[in-house]
Write a protein that holds these residues in place. Sequence first.
Motif, short mmCIF file in Angstrom:
data_model
loop_
_atom_site.label_atom_id
_atom_site.label_comp_id
_atom_site.label_asym_id
_atom_site.label_seq_id
_atom_site.Cartn_x
_atom_site.Cartn_y
_atom_site.Cartn_z
N ARG A 140 -5.09 -4.69 5.07
CA ARG A 140 -4.74 -6.10 4.87
C ARG A 140 -5.87 -7.01 5.36
NH1 ARG A 140 0.14 -4.32 7.52
NH2 ARG A 140 1.70 -3.72 5.98
N PHE A 198 0.83 -1.20 0.00
CA PHE A 198 0.00 0.00 0.00
C PHE A 198 0.87 1.26 0.00
CE2 PHE A 198 -2.68 -3.17 2.26
CZ PHE A 198 -3.70 -3.24 1.32
N HIS A 209 -2.55 0.56 7.21
CA HIS A 209 -2.23 -0.55 6.31
C HIS A 209 -2.73 -1.89 6.85
CE1 HIS A 209 1.23 1.59 3.95
NE2 HIS A 209 0.14 2.32 4.06
#
Length: 410
Positions: free
Chosen positions: A262, A251, A258
């Motif tokens: 995920r 990313f 992040h």
Amino acid sequence: MNGEEARVVIRSQAEAVRQRLQLLVRERGRQAEAQAAALRPWQRNTTTFTGRFRPEAIAALDEAESWLIGNRELPEYEFGGGLYYWLERRGITKSRLVPDTDSGGFKQYETFHLAENPRVNRANIVNEVRTSEFHIVTVRNVPAEVDFVLGMLDDMASWCRKGEVRGDLLTAPDSAPSRHGRLVPGVLARNFSADLGEAIAAGRRLDRELSANASSETLEAWLNATQELLRLLRPESIGSDFSGLSWVFPFHSFFPDHNALRRAYLALAIEYLGKVESHMPDYAEASGQGVPSVSMSITGGNFYGGQFAAQIANINSTIASVQHQGNPDMAQALQGLQQAVSSQPGLIDDQRQDLLDNVQYLAEAAQTPPDRRNRGIVRAALTALTVAAASGEHLQAALDAWGGVLNTLT
């Protein structure tokens, strides 16, 4: 996190980045206005009274040109990864603020015969060719160049001031695998189903690890291994649609969380695998391996047929009616739910029967017109299934895959 929750996470982070990019674009516009303001005084004042180009004008022009070339792309723009977006204004789009130029940049020149233009100031000549027959000179056309560069700066400033950032900064796919699939020759459906179930279970374990901020390397390894498993299915789009869930890694630094992303993409992957799992009876039949009879492992030994077989037959009959009424997504969701309850290990007879009853309630609700539907029973059935899913991998996978469709019954 289920599929719908995952899409909310993805869209909210994409919107946060879009707003940040919009601020950067506006700032780029102000910088372009400042460059134009510094160059504009020279627009009609590029030469001295002797016709020589003013060094200050050329310096301002060169600085503006260098800035344009260095800022031709949108802020933080990255094609093929990172941030891919464009500006839109009144239905027109622009993905690059300044067009490509050759090694000469925006410089403009005039070439003519010196004998026909004897008043040219020699200090302005950048090239000359003299023979016995002609004397050709080349002069930089600074006034035209200033006009051109000012036009480029004004255009950039206008686009950055009025253009809106557009583009899918992150995708939140809602794709479903084809119902008309099959296994590649030599692959047994029961073995593939077992591997698929293990992949889903591994994904759920991985989600728990990611919730504790584990490394993303394990996630990418799981995605790659699962994609290899799906290569055993045809058409190949079943696997390629799944692979689209991993293109966003890594990313861009602009995305605020992040790890949440995920987990969101992992949830979408598990949702997709749940849909594949619900199609396995069709895939097995299309591969010439037949549809396995109802067989489940429950407390007290193996059970074949009996009250569960009759219950499942009733549910399937109702689901067929839902399908014939023109609601294939709901029929698919109910079928996946029924199969998950039927195959979920660790349930005692009464628990499995109660859960199948709840599936039957949902199927009957789907068959009933919305204005006559008992939403209290629907909510109670969904709650009971959700509670049971907390300790059941198969049931949880089905609810993740089809929860959004099932909730439309309420």
